[in-house]
Design a protein around this motif. Structure first.
Motif, PDB file in Angstrom:
ATOM      1  N   THR A 275       0.845  -1.198   0.000  1.00 22.52           N
ATOM      2  CA  THR A 275       0.000   0.000   0.000  1.00 22.52           C
ATOM      3  C   THR A 275       0.882   1.250   0.000  1.00 22.52           C
ATOM      4  OG1 THR A 275      -0.140  -0.019   2.415  1.00 22.52           O
ATOM      5  CG2 THR A 275      -1.925  -1.108   1.188  1.00 22.52           C
ATOM      6  N   TYR A 276       0.308   2.337  -0.484  1.00 28.82           N
ATOM      7  CA  TYR A 276       1.027   3.606  -0.592  1.00 28.82           C
ATOM      8  C   TYR A 276       0.226   4.705   0.095  1.00 28.82           C
ATOM      9  CZ  TYR A 276       3.265   0.894  -4.295  1.00 28.82           C
ATOM     10  OH  TYR A 276       3.902  -0.096  -5.002  1.00 28.82           O
ATOM     11  N   ASP A 277       0.946   5.717   0.575  1.00 29.65           N
ATOM     12  CA  ASP A 277       0.307   6.876   1.191  1.00 29.65           C
ATOM     13  C   ASP A 277      -0.090   7.921   0.149  1.00 29.65           C
ATOM     14  OD1 ASP A 277       0.770   6.331   4.190  1.00 29.65           O
ATOM     15  OD2 ASP A 277       2.781   6.106   3.337  1.00 29.65           O
ATOM     16  N   ALA A 278       0.633   7.937  -0.959  1.00 33.41           N
ATOM     17  CA  ALA A 278       0.387   8.958  -1.976  1.00 33.41           C
ATOM     18  C   ALA A 278       0.826   8.445  -3.338  1.00 33.41           C
ATOM     19  CB  ALA A 278       1.128  10.244  -1.635  1.00 33.41           C
ATOM     20  N   LEU A 279       0.225   9.016  -4.362  1.00 30.87           N
ATOM     21  CA  LEU A 279       0.529   8.649  -5.744  1.00 30.87           C
ATOM     22  C   LEU A 279       0.783   9.932  -6.521  1.00 30.87           C
ATOM     23  CD1 LEU A 279      -1.481   6.012  -7.793  1.00 30.87           C
ATOM     24  CD2 LEU A 279      -0.578   8.066  -8.857  1.00 30.87           C
TER      25      LEU A 279
END
Length: 362
Positions: A275-279
């Motif tokens: 998972t990522y916090d930002a893209l």
């Protein structure tokens, strides 16, 4: 039955300062007309002093995205400060008399010609602010980023055309600085590309709408080459997974927090459970195709995750075509569950806008 709207007196026109980036000069007349401008005077490089009975259009209409910054004009003083004795003291006394009781959270003064090689007005703005701060009681916001985005700030701009001042919240003005822009030094020896200035300014602008991401937040960057944005994120203590078909600048080799994947973005698939916090997406090419990749990969964003998307417009020759493209991108994003948080034209944008999207928190 009487139509109450017919009995209402027409709204009085008020003075407003709007900043339309120079790249929009060809459509400026149309944009100002849609802001309801009854008259307009150009000031500085890309400011327009207008009179309008519909100032709400400047902030909430479809063409609001073309205005980088705006401010109601509570005080205007057309003059040539450079040829006037005692300008700073006269201006400072006027500001305390006119705005003292309104209790601004902070006072910030900029110039109408911020990129001019002539440093006179930059020095004048700094000296004027210093004198004004001596007269006002202690303010809540002594530095730009200490401001509450929703509380009123006294913003002033000074130049060879005079002094122009007003009070409004940074969020309503669309910027934390007087004039709205945070200028980034692009000549530093470690600068990889001008794209770094875009993400640096974008993160600063984002403070108007949400708290900054915590140090160590994980970004997924699409189309990262040569790495200007990557470098800026790493310098801010962020972790980055960068995707591109071309390699990054060798100066990024071995940088802590960086994982580079040499691949076409369309073929990249995050490992299960990642998972990522930002893209971040600053890819070239048709924006409809870029946003499809953003939407696909946003499934790996955490709840409340951020998307920073550069909407690249082929050419800006009229108002309608960019607005139509913007509506399409916004509609595609909304259908995918991404809400539009804000949009703006940054100092280092060209024929493009920066959109900020969020994944729902619930």
């Amino acid at each position: 039955m009487t139509d109450t709207h017919e009995n209402q007196p027409p709204k009085a026109a008020c003075a407003w300062l709007v900043r339309l980036p120079e790249i929009f000069e060809g459509i400026a007349a149309d944009v100002l007309q849609r802001f309801g401008a009854i008259s307009s005077t150009r000031l500085g490089q890309d400011y327009y002093l207008i009179k309008t009975a519909t100032p709400e259009a400047i902030q909430r209409s479809e063409v609001a995205k073309f205005a980088r910054w705006n401010l109601p004009m509570d005080h205007t003083w057309p003059c040539n400060a450079q040829k006037m004795d005692g300008f700073i003291e006269k201006a400072a006394q006027t500001l305390i008399k006119k705005f003292g009781e309104r209790k601004p959270q902070g006072i910030f003064i900029g110039t109408l010609h911020p990129t001019s090689p002539d440093k006179y007005y930059k020095g004048l703005a700094s000296n004027l602010r210093g004198r004004v701060l001596q007269l006002f009681p202690k303010l809540a916001a002594g530095a730009v980023e200490e401001q509450d985005a929703t509380a009123e700030t006294l913003f002033c701009l000074v130049g060879k055309e005079g002094l122009f001042c007003g009070m409004q919240s940074p969020r309503a003005s669309n910027g934390l600085y007087a004039g709205g822009s945070k200028y980034i030094d692009q000549d530093a020896p470690d600068t990889i590309s001008r794209a770094g200035a875009k993400i640096a300014e974008a993160l600063h602008y984002l403070l108007l709408h949400r708290p900054p991401l915590k140090e160590g937040s994980h970004w997924l960057e699409l189309g990262a080459c040569p790495g200007g944005m990557t470098s800026e994120l790493l310098a801010r203590g962020q972790r980055v997974t960068a995707i591109d078909r071309a390699p990054l600048d060798k100066r990024l080799d071995g940088r802590p927090g960086l994982k580079f994947v040499l691949a076409d973005v369309a073929e990249f698939q995050p490992r299960a459970g990642t998972t990522y916090d930002a893209l971040l997406c600053d890819m070239n090419g048709p924006p409809e195709e870029s946003i499809e990749q953003v939407i696909r990969l946003s499934r790996s964003l955490k709840k409340g995750g951020l998307v920073v998307f550069t909407l690249k417009v082929p050419r800006i020759e009229n108002v309608e075509e960019p607005c139509e493209l913007f509506r399409l991108i916004a509609s595609m994003s909304k259908a995918a569950g991404l809400s539009l948080l804000a949009q703006t034209h940054l100092t280092y944008n060209r024929h493009e806008f920066t959109l900020f999207l969020e994944k729902p928190r619930d």
